[in-house]
Design a protein around this motif. Structure first.
Motif, mmCIF file in Angstrom:
data_model
loop_
_atom_site.group_PDB
_atom_site.id
_atom_site.type_symbol
_atom_site.label_atom_id
_atom_site.label_comp_id
_atom_site.label_asym_id
_atom_site.label_seq_id
_atom_site.Cartn_x
_atom_site.Cartn_y
_atom_site.Cartn_z
ATOM 1 N N ARG A 60 55.350 38.204 67.920
ATOM 2 C CA ARG A 60 54.037 38.346 67.301
ATOM 3 C C ARG A 60 52.973 37.903 68.305
ATOM 4 O O ARG A 60 51.863 38.418 68.312
ATOM 5 N N TYR A 76 60.919 47.992 66.393
ATOM 6 C CA TYR A 76 61.340 49.095 67.269
ATOM 7 C C TYR A 76 60.401 50.286 67.094
ATOM 8 O O TYR A 76 60.052 50.960 68.070
ATOM 9 N N PHE A 77 59.987 50.532 65.854
ATOM 10 C CA PHE A 77 59.125 51.689 65.615
ATOM 11 C C PHE A 77 57.683 51.457 66.019
ATOM 12 O O PHE A 77 56.827 52.308 65.797
ATOM 13 N N GLU A 78 57.395 50.302 66.618
ATOM 14 C CA GLU A 78 56.103 50.087 67.272
ATOM 15 C C GLU A 78 56.310 49.957 68.780
ATOM 16 O O GLU A 78 55.377 49.640 69.504
ATOM 17 N N GLY A 79 57.544 50.156 69.206
ATOM 18 C CA GLY A 79 57.843 50.020 70.635
ATOM 19 C C GLY A 79 57.883 48.570 71.090
ATOM 20 O O GLY A 79 57.841 48.289 72.285
ATOM 21 N N ILE A 80 57.947 47.636 70.135
ATOM 22 C CA ILE A 80 58.010 46.212 70.495
ATOM 23 C C ILE A 80 59.467 45.787 70.499
ATOM 24 O O ILE A 80 60.156 45.890 69.488
ATOM 25 N N ARG A 81 59.916 45.334 71.670
ATOM 26 C CA ARG A 81 61.342 45.038 71.818
ATOM 27 C C ARG A 81 61.614 43.560 71.580
ATOM 28 O O ARG A 81 60.740 42.728 71.804
ATOM 29 N N PRO A 82 62.816 43.246 71.136
ATOM 30 C CA PRO A 82 63.158 41.833 70.929
ATOM 31 C C PRO A 82 63.221 41.086 72.261
ATOM 32 O O PRO A 82 63.181 41.706 73.333
ATOM 33 N N LEU A 138 65.411 53.946 60.500
ATOM 34 C CA LEU A 138 65.987 52.611 60.363
ATOM 35 C C LEU A 138 65.725 51.972 59.000
ATOM 36 O O LEU A 138 66.145 50.857 58.758
ATOM 37 N N GLN A 164 47.574 37.084 63.450
ATOM 38 C CA GLN A 164 48.906 36.566 63.128
ATOM 39 C C GLN A 164 49.032 35.149 63.662
ATOM 40 O O GLN A 164 48.693 34.890 64.819
ATOM 41 N N ARG A 203 55.640 53.804 74.511
ATOM 42 C CA ARG A 203 54.730 52.659 74.618
ATOM 43 C C ARG A 203 54.485 52.373 76.092
ATOM 44 O O ARG A 203 55.423 52.314 76.884
ATOM 45 N N ILE A 256 56.742 51.344 58.286
ATOM 46 C CA ILE A 256 57.904 51.944 58.956
ATOM 47 C C ILE A 256 58.258 53.247 58.246
ATOM 48 O O ILE A 256 59.408 53.611 58.103
ATOM 49 N N TRP A 315 57.938 52.256 78.169
ATOM 50 C CA TRP A 315 59.141 52.270 77.322
ATOM 51 C C TRP A 315 59.107 53.537 76.494
ATOM 52 O O TRP A 315 58.032 53.947 76.029
ATOM 53 N N ASN A 357 64.182 46.230 63.358
ATOM 54 C CA ASN A 357 64.117 47.677 63.128
ATOM 55 C C ASN A 357 62.660 48.128 62.995
ATOM 56 O O ASN A 357 62.256 49.156 63.541
ATOM 57 N N GLY A 358 61.884 47.347 62.261
ATOM 58 C CA GLY A 358 60.464 47.674 62.094
ATOM 59 C C GLY A 358 59.701 47.593 63.398
ATOM 60 O O GLY A 358 58.865 48.447 63.715
ATOM 61 N N ARG A 412 51.485 58.785 65.036
ATOM 62 C CA ARG A 412 50.665 57.620 65.404
ATOM 63 C C ARG A 412 50.202 57.789 66.847
ATOM 64 O O ARG A 412 50.921 58.340 67.666
ATOM 65 N N PHE A 435 50.352 53.309 72.473
ATOM 66 C CA PHE A 435 51.560 53.714 71.751
ATOM 67 C C PHE A 435 51.345 55.065 71.108
ATOM 68 O O PHE A 435 50.281 55.338 70.545
ATOM 69 N N TYR A 441 47.707 55.138 69.192
ATOM 70 C CA TYR A 441 46.724 54.054 69.197
ATOM 71 C C TYR A 441 46.796 53.201 70.459
ATOM 72 O O TYR A 441 47.762 53.264 71.215
#
Lengths: 319, 150
Positions: B56, B101-107, A117, A143, A46, A112, A17, B98-99, A84, A56, A86
């Motif tokens: 998560r 997205y900036f880790e490349g984790i998509r909904p 955003l 988590q 990613r 962030i 991605w 939005n947060g 970043r 990533f 990692y």
């Protein structure tokens, strides 16, 4: 192809991605010339070769082009920053081991950091001045959700920032942790977080290195599209006995489905430059998924280049 | 053998085109959390669903990728599911995604009808979705039933 689940692009059958953005910022500070700047070009990638492993990276080009009042176009050095980089290993469904360079998991905003955003053009100064923004090392994240309570715990360290392609003061040992809890409270959802970090701080002015400890708390409440968030940070520097602290409270209020109004107040106490208050009133508009426009008016007791008053705006294009 | 993504999508498209508008839920219809009839997922809790739908948790305990399927944001069933399981409406999750997205984790994947969700989970053993209880068919298994969306 366009990611059907969100933003960016996916390469089918590869686990790859990528996405990114270009941000242009214009500012009219009270103390200096007006400017229009290609703030940054950000590229995110990613790669998930298997379900348990993810790589990533976030690479930024900044300081490249600026149009300054009275000076014309100024070409900067064009710094390339590995923001970043990692590797995530999902040890179990609840534990993730992260190795590499990442945003220090301290508070709400820093993870962030300066992202297009976020609701405003600039971050609150308290989250940029009182603890290291990035960490390089190991992090263990836990988590889970239990009886409707969401729990997060993160521990990180020993960290040493060696991956930046330019000078950085984030180059000492570091360790810390964060814990947060979240729960629905009627129609609202609230989270509370606690943060602690110990690290070698290096003064940008004198180069003096000393051990520092930062402690923080944060809270977030969402209700009917409204997002209220607040953070507090206290830092103690051992050798000089200096204490720094600050907090901000910010509310993003939905006006329409794509337009938000933003209000923020902040307070900062930095012994080197003094104490001051600041604030912001702004608009965040995302008329299309690939376009974000922001316009803020910042006010404050100017402390050098901190809490700088004046209007500031930006537009971001996603690709 | 696991079906390919293109295969799953083809099934979903066929199912969707075969039953246009068939997923209009009754107002008081309960929500069924479903997996495919042959899925290895046998139990799930509400807490587990929250972890999955916020991405998560992204793998099942057996190491398979956890694929979660959503209905569109304007679908009342999704809104009910979001409030019951995630504790928030879709609009309250804007900043959260939005947060990520900036880790490349998509909904989660969004499919536009209950029929498409049924077809997807029937073809993908690692997928979980939700549909109005009245829309459950023989191709899927119900893991939990949630009260009607309000």
């Amino acid at each position: 192809m366009r990611d059907p689940g969100g933003d960016g692009f996916v390469v089918p059958h590869t686990g790859l991605w990528f996405g990114g953005d270009i941000t242009v910022t214009g500012a009219v500070p009270e103390s200096g010339p007006a400017s229009l700047e290609l703030e940054d070009v950000d590229f995110l990638l990613r790669y998930e070769p298997t379900a348990r492993v993810a790589f990533f990276t976030d690479v930024r080009l900044e300081n490249s082009l600026q149009l300054l009042e009275g000076m014309g176009v100024v070409a900067g050095p064009g710094d390339i920053l590995i923001e970043r980089l990692y590797l995530d290993l999902l040890l179990t469904p609840h534990f993730t081991l992260r190795a590499g360079k990442f945003f220090t998991p301290f508070g709400l905003w820093n993870v962030i950091h300066r992202a297009p955003l976020t609701w405003t053009v600039d971050a609150p100064d308290v989250v940029e001045e009182t603890f290291p923004i990035r960490t390089t090392g190991l992090s263990l994240v836990y988590q889970t959700t239990w009886h409707g309570w969401s729990f997060d715990a993160t521990a990180y360290g020993p960290a040493q920032d060696k991956l930046a392609l330019r000078r950085t003061t984030e180059d000492g040992l570091m360790g810390g942790g964060r814990t947060a809890v979240g729960r629905a409270l009627g129609p609202a959802y609230a989270t509370l977080g606690l943060n602690a970090a110990g690290y070698e701080d290096q003064s940008e002015e004198t180069g003096l290195k000393q051990w520092a400890e930062s402690f923080g708390g944060d809270a977030e409440v969402t209700l009917r599209g409204n997002q209220l968030m607040a953070e507090f940070v206290y830092t103690h520097l051992e050798k000089t006995g200096r204490r720094e602290l600050g907090f901000y409270v910010q509310d993003a209020i939905p006006i329409t489905r794509t337009l938000y109004g933003v209000l923020r107040v902040e307070h900062l106490e930095l012994p080197d430059v003094g104490s001051g208050n600041g604030g912001l009133i702004g608009l965040f508009w995302r008329p299309r998924p690939w376009l974000i426009l922001k316009a803020d008016y910042q006010f404050g007791d100017r402390l050098g280049d901190i809490l700088e008053p004046g209007p500031i705006g930006s537009f971001t294009l996603f690709f | 053998m696991r079906p390919s993504c293109l295969g799953v999508l083809a099934i979903v498209l066929l199912a969707t085109s075969a039953s246009p508008g068939a997923d209009k839920p009754a107002e008081a219809d309960a929500i069924a959390v479903i997996v495919g009839r042959d899925s290895f997922v046998t139990t799930i809790t509400r807490d587990g669903l929250r972890e999955l739908y916020l991405r998560r948790q992204r793998v099942w305990p057996n190491g398979a990728p956890a694929i979660v399927v959503n209905l569109p944001p304007d679908n009342p069933v999704r809104e009910g599911f979001s409030k019951l399981i995630l504790g928030r409406s879709s609009s309250d999750l804007v900043a959260y995604w939005n947060g990520r997205y900036f880790e490349g984790i998509r909904p989660p994947i969004v499919l536009h009808s209950a029929a498409a969700v049924r077809a997807y989970v029937a073809a993908e053993p690692a997928a979980v979705g939700y549909v109005p209880l009245s829309e459950v068919d023989d191709g899927c298994r119900v893991l939990i039933t949630l009260p009607a969306a309000r």
